[in-house]
Structures are given as structure tokens and as C-alpha cells.
Design a protein around this motif. Structure first.
Motif, PDB file in Angstrom:
ATOM      1  N   LYS A  64       0.817  -1.222   0.000  1.00  0.00           N
ATOM      2  CA  LYS A  64       0.000   0.000   0.000  1.00  0.00           C
ATOM      3  C   LYS A  64       0.848   1.268   0.000  1.00  0.00           C
ATOM      4  O   LYS A  64       0.532   2.243   0.655  1.00  0.00           O
ATOM      5  CB  LYS A  64      -0.984  -0.005   1.165  1.00  0.00           C
ATOM      6  CG  LYS A  64      -1.967  -1.141   1.048  1.00  0.00           C
ATOM      7  CD  LYS A  64      -2.992  -1.116   2.123  1.00  0.00           C
ATOM      8  CE  LYS A  64      -3.918  -2.297   1.872  1.00  0.00           C
ATOM      9  NZ  LYS A  64      -4.832  -2.546   2.928  1.00  0.00           N
ATOM     10  N   GLN A  65       1.939   1.221  -0.780  1.00  0.00           N
ATOM     11  CA  GLN A  65       2.777   2.402  -0.921  1.00  0.00           C
ATOM     12  C   GLN A  65       2.583   3.056  -2.285  1.00  0.00           C
ATOM     13  O   GLN A  65       2.858   4.239  -2.438  1.00  0.00           O
ATOM     14  CB  GLN A  65       4.229   2.046  -0.674  1.00  0.00           C
ATOM     15  CG  GLN A  65       4.437   1.697   0.787  1.00  0.00           C
ATOM     16  CD  GLN A  65       5.860   1.402   1.121  1.00  0.00           C
ATOM     17  OE1 GLN A  65       6.511   0.618   0.439  1.00  0.00           O
ATOM     18  NE2 GLN A  65       6.342   2.024   2.172  1.00  0.00           N
ATOM     19  N   ILE A  66       2.141   2.264  -3.263  1.00  0.00           N
ATOM     20  CA  ILE A  66       1.757   2.821  -4.555  1.00  0.00           C
ATOM     21  C   ILE A  66       0.418   2.218  -4.948  1.00  0.00           C
ATOM     22  O   ILE A  66      -0.026   1.236  -4.338  1.00  0.00           O
ATOM     23  CB  ILE A  66       2.824   2.583  -5.662  1.00  0.00           C
ATOM     24  CG1 ILE A  66       2.948   1.103  -6.013  1.00  0.00           C
ATOM     25  CG2 ILE A  66       4.167   3.175  -5.259  1.00  0.00           C
ATOM     26  CD1 ILE A  66       3.851   0.836  -7.210  1.00  0.00           C
ATOM     27  N   ARG A  67      -0.210   2.803  -5.957  1.00  0.00           N
ATOM     28  CA  ARG A  67      -1.497   2.277  -6.419  1.00  0.00           C
ATOM     29  C   ARG A  67      -1.582   2.416  -7.928  1.00  0.00           C
ATOM     30  O   ARG A  67      -0.848   3.175  -8.541  1.00  0.00           O
ATOM     31  CB  ARG A  67      -2.653   3.005  -5.754  1.00  0.00           C
ATOM     32  CG  ARG A  67      -2.726   4.467  -6.098  1.00  0.00           C
ATOM     33  CD  ARG A  67      -3.768   5.185  -5.256  1.00  0.00           C
ATOM     34  NE  ARG A  67      -3.644   6.611  -5.449  1.00  0.00           N
ATOM     35  CZ  ARG A  67      -4.527   7.357  -6.086  1.00  0.00           C
ATOM     36  NH1 ARG A  67      -5.620   6.814  -6.591  1.00  0.00           N
ATOM     37  NH2 ARG A  67      -4.339   8.644  -6.222  1.00  0.00           N
ATOM     38  N   VAL A  68      -2.492   1.676  -8.518  1.00  0.00           N
ATOM     39  CA  VAL A  68      -2.760   1.759  -9.949  1.00  0.00           C
ATOM     40  C   VAL A  68      -3.775   2.877 -10.153  1.00  0.00           C
ATOM     41  O   VAL A  68      -4.839   2.874  -9.539  1.00  0.00           O
ATOM     42  CB  VAL A  68      -3.310   0.421 -10.495  1.00  0.00           C
ATOM     43  CG1 VAL A  68      -3.691   0.550 -11.967  1.00  0.00           C
ATOM     44  CG2 VAL A  68      -2.295  -0.691 -10.296  1.00  0.00           C
ATOM     45  N   VAL A  69      -3.424   3.836 -11.010  1.00  0.00           N
ATOM     46  CA  VAL A  69      -4.327   4.970 -11.252  1.00  0.00           C
ATOM     47  C   VAL A  69      -4.919   4.954 -12.657  1.00  0.00           C
ATOM     48  O   VAL A  69      -5.736   5.802 -12.991  1.00  0.00           O
ATOM     49  CB  VAL A  69      -3.632   6.330 -10.983  1.00  0.00           C
ATOM     50  CG1 VAL A  69      -3.305   6.464  -9.520  1.00  0.00           C
ATOM     51  CG2 VAL A  69      -2.396   6.498 -11.850  1.00  0.00           C
ATOM     52  N   GLY A  70      -4.501   3.998 -13.476  1.00  0.00           N
ATOM     53  CA  GLY A  70      -5.043   3.914 -14.825  1.00  0.00           C
ATOM     54  C   GLY A  70      -4.370   2.814 -15.624  1.00  0.00           C
ATOM     55  O   GLY A  70      -3.526   2.077 -15.119  1.00  0.00           O
ATOM     56  N   LYS A  71      -4.783   2.715 -16.878  1.00  0.00           N
ATOM     57  CA  LYS A  71      -4.204   1.729 -17.804  1.00  0.00           C
ATOM     58  C   LYS A  71      -3.894   2.429 -19.112  1.00  0.00           C
ATOM     59  O   LYS A  71      -4.589   3.353 -19.517  1.00  0.00           O
ATOM     60  CB  LYS A  71      -5.180   0.588 -18.089  1.00  0.00           C
ATOM     61  CG  LYS A  71      -5.461  -0.307 -16.933  1.00  0.00           C
ATOM     62  CD  LYS A  71      -6.411  -1.406 -17.346  1.00  0.00           C
ATOM     63  CE  LYS A  71      -6.811  -2.254 -16.158  1.00  0.00           C
ATOM     64  NZ  LYS A  71      -7.777  -3.294 -16.547  1.00  0.00           N
ATOM     65  N   ARG A  72      -2.856   1.957 -19.776  1.00  0.00           N
ATOM     66  CA  ARG A  72      -2.502   2.460 -21.094  1.00  0.00           C
ATOM     67  C   ARG A  72      -2.462   1.257 -22.034  1.00  0.00           C
ATOM     68  O   ARG A  72      -1.718   0.314 -21.807  1.00  0.00           O
ATOM     69  CB  ARG A  72      -1.137   3.146 -21.034  1.00  0.00           C
ATOM     70  CG  ARG A  72      -0.761   3.838 -22.320  1.00  0.00           C
ATOM     71  CD  ARG A  72       0.527   4.603 -22.189  1.00  0.00           C
ATOM     72  NE  ARG A  72       0.401   5.613 -21.148  1.00  0.00           N
ATOM     73  CZ  ARG A  72       1.417   6.067 -20.432  1.00  0.00           C
ATOM     74  NH1 ARG A  72       2.623   5.593 -20.639  1.00  0.00           N
ATOM     75  NH2 ARG A  72       1.244   6.983 -19.512  1.00  0.00           N
ATOM     76  N   GLN A  73      -3.289   1.290 -23.064  1.00  0.00           N
ATOM     77  CA  GLN A  73      -3.349   0.180 -24.016  1.00  0.00           C
ATOM     78  C   GLN A  73      -2.287   0.368 -25.090  1.00  0.00           C
ATOM     79  O   GLN A  73      -2.197   1.417 -25.704  1.00  0.00           O
ATOM     80  CB  GLN A  73      -4.729   0.102 -24.670  1.00  0.00           C
ATOM     81  CG  GLN A  73      -4.903  -1.080 -25.596  1.00  0.00           C
ATOM     82  CD  GLN A  73      -4.822  -2.411 -24.856  1.00  0.00           C
ATOM     83  OE1 GLN A  73      -5.427  -2.591 -23.822  1.00  0.00           O
ATOM     84  NE2 GLN A  73      -4.078  -3.344 -25.403  1.00  0.00           N
ATOM     85  N   MET A  74      -1.488  -0.662 -25.290  1.00  0.00           N
ATOM     86  CA  MET A  74      -0.452  -0.645 -26.319  1.00  0.00           C
ATOM     87  C   MET A  74      -0.864  -1.628 -27.408  1.00  0.00           C
ATOM     88  O   MET A  74      -0.952  -2.815 -27.145  1.00  0.00           O
ATOM     89  CB  MET A  74       0.903  -1.041 -25.737  1.00  0.00           C
ATOM     90  CG  MET A  74       1.343  -0.174 -24.567  1.00  0.00           C
ATOM     91  SD  MET A  74       1.495   1.561 -24.930  1.00  0.00           S
ATOM     92  CE  MET A  74       2.984   1.563 -25.890  1.00  0.00           C
ATOM     93  N   ARG A  75      -1.154  -1.168 -28.547  1.00  0.00           N
ATOM     94  CA  ARG A  75      -1.590  -1.954 -29.708  1.00  0.00           C
ATOM     95  C   ARG A  75      -2.081  -3.353 -29.363  1.00  0.00           C
ATOM     96  O   ARG A  75      -3.062  -3.515 -28.694  1.00  0.00           O
ATOM     97  CB  ARG A  75      -0.503  -1.961 -30.765  1.00  0.00           C
ATOM     98  CG  ARG A  75      -0.279  -0.570 -31.289  1.00  0.00           C
ATOM     99  CD  ARG A  75       0.483  -0.523 -32.534  1.00  0.00           C
ATOM    100  NE  ARG A  75       0.685   0.896 -32.865  1.00  0.00           N
ATOM    101  CZ  ARG A  75       1.507   1.305 -33.746  1.00  0.00           C
ATOM    102  NH1 ARG A  75       2.243   0.456 -34.428  1.00  0.00           N
ATOM    103  NH2 ARG A  75       1.627   2.587 -33.988  1.00  0.00           N
ATOM    104  N   ALA A  76      -1.415  -4.407 -29.777  1.00  0.00           N
ATOM    105  CA  ALA A  76      -1.921  -5.772 -29.562  1.00  0.00           C
ATOM    106  C   ALA A  76      -1.369  -6.399 -28.283  1.00  0.00           C
ATOM    107  O   ALA A  76      -1.391  -7.602 -28.124  1.00  0.00           O
ATOM    108  CB  ALA A  76      -1.571  -6.644 -30.755  1.00  0.00           C
ATOM    109  N   ALA A  77      -0.891  -5.597 -27.377  1.00  0.00           N
ATOM    110  CA  ALA A  77      -0.309  -6.114 -26.137  1.00  0.00           C
ATOM    111  C   ALA A  77      -1.286  -5.950 -24.971  1.00  0.00           C
ATOM    112  O   ALA A  77      -2.319  -5.306 -25.102  1.00  0.00           O
ATOM    113  CB  ALA A  77       0.991  -5.370 -25.833  1.00  0.00           C
ATOM    114  N   LYS A  78      -0.922  -6.541 -23.848  1.00  0.00           N
ATOM    115  CA  LYS A  78      -1.710  -6.350 -22.643  1.00  0.00           C
ATOM    116  C   LYS A  78      -1.631  -4.886 -22.218  1.00  0.00           C
ATOM    117  O   LYS A  78      -0.620  -4.221 -22.457  1.00  0.00           O
ATOM    118  CB  LYS A  78      -1.156  -7.214 -21.508  1.00  0.00           C
ATOM    119  CG  LYS A  78      -1.338  -8.693 -21.709  1.00  0.00           C
ATOM    120  CD  LYS A  78      -0.775  -9.431 -20.507  1.00  0.00           C
ATOM    121  CE  LYS A  78      -0.941 -10.922 -20.656  1.00  0.00           C
ATOM    122  NZ  LYS A  78      -0.385 -11.652 -19.505  1.00  0.00           N
TER     123      LYS A  78
END
Length: 89
Positions: free
Chosen positions: A51-65
């Protein structure tokens, strides 16, 4: 902040310092800190669990995860790095 477990390592500490400047993905952090992407992804996962960092979003890269964008949970204060690393005030 009373943490159980061992103190943060050099890479995790550097991640916290880097994220205090701007939000980044694990790939961006790996490039900036010159470590492998796999090491950075596992470091980020551990910091999320602590609990020192958190996920604030996602970035989609072409055909990758999609890449998660990480941020600090709390802004880093100048004298708080010792507390974050060692778990002591």
C-alpha cells in the motif's frame, strides 16, 4: 507507519522517488532505472501490496496487454523517505 517485514530495497526506494515526480508505467520505470521490465513489474506489485503505490489507470499498447499506470498513494514529503524505507518515524 509501523510496517512488518524487511525494509525496502534499492529498486523499490528508487521507484517511490521516481513516482514522487510523476505517474509512470512499469515499462517507463524500468527504462528510467535501468532494470528489466520483469523485475520492475514484480517490484510494483510488491509496493501495491504494501500500500505504498497504487494503480491509477491503464494504457493500451496496440496488440499487447494494457500497462498499469502507477502513482504514490500519498505525496512524498522531503523527510519521509526514511520512514518509508525503514518503517520507522
Amino acid at each position: 507507519m509501523n510496517r512488518v517485514g524487511r525494509p525496502l530495497g534499492v529498486i523499490a526506494s528508487a521507484v517511490i522517488e521516481a513516482l514522487s515526480q510523476q505517474n509512470m508505467t512499469a515499462v517507463e520505470l524500468a527504462e528510467r532505472l535501468q532494470v528489466s521490465v520483469q523485475v520492475m513489474k514484480s517490484t510494483c506489485r510488491r509496493l501495491v501490496v504494501r500500500k505504498q503505490i497504487r494503480v491509477v489507470g491503464k494504457r493500451q499498447m496496440r496488440a499487447a496487454k494494457p500497462l498499469f499506470i502507477y502513482a504514490l498513494i500519498k505525496p512524498l514529503q522531503p523527510n519521509k523517505m526514511r520512514e518509508i524505507i525503514w518503517g520507522t518515524p
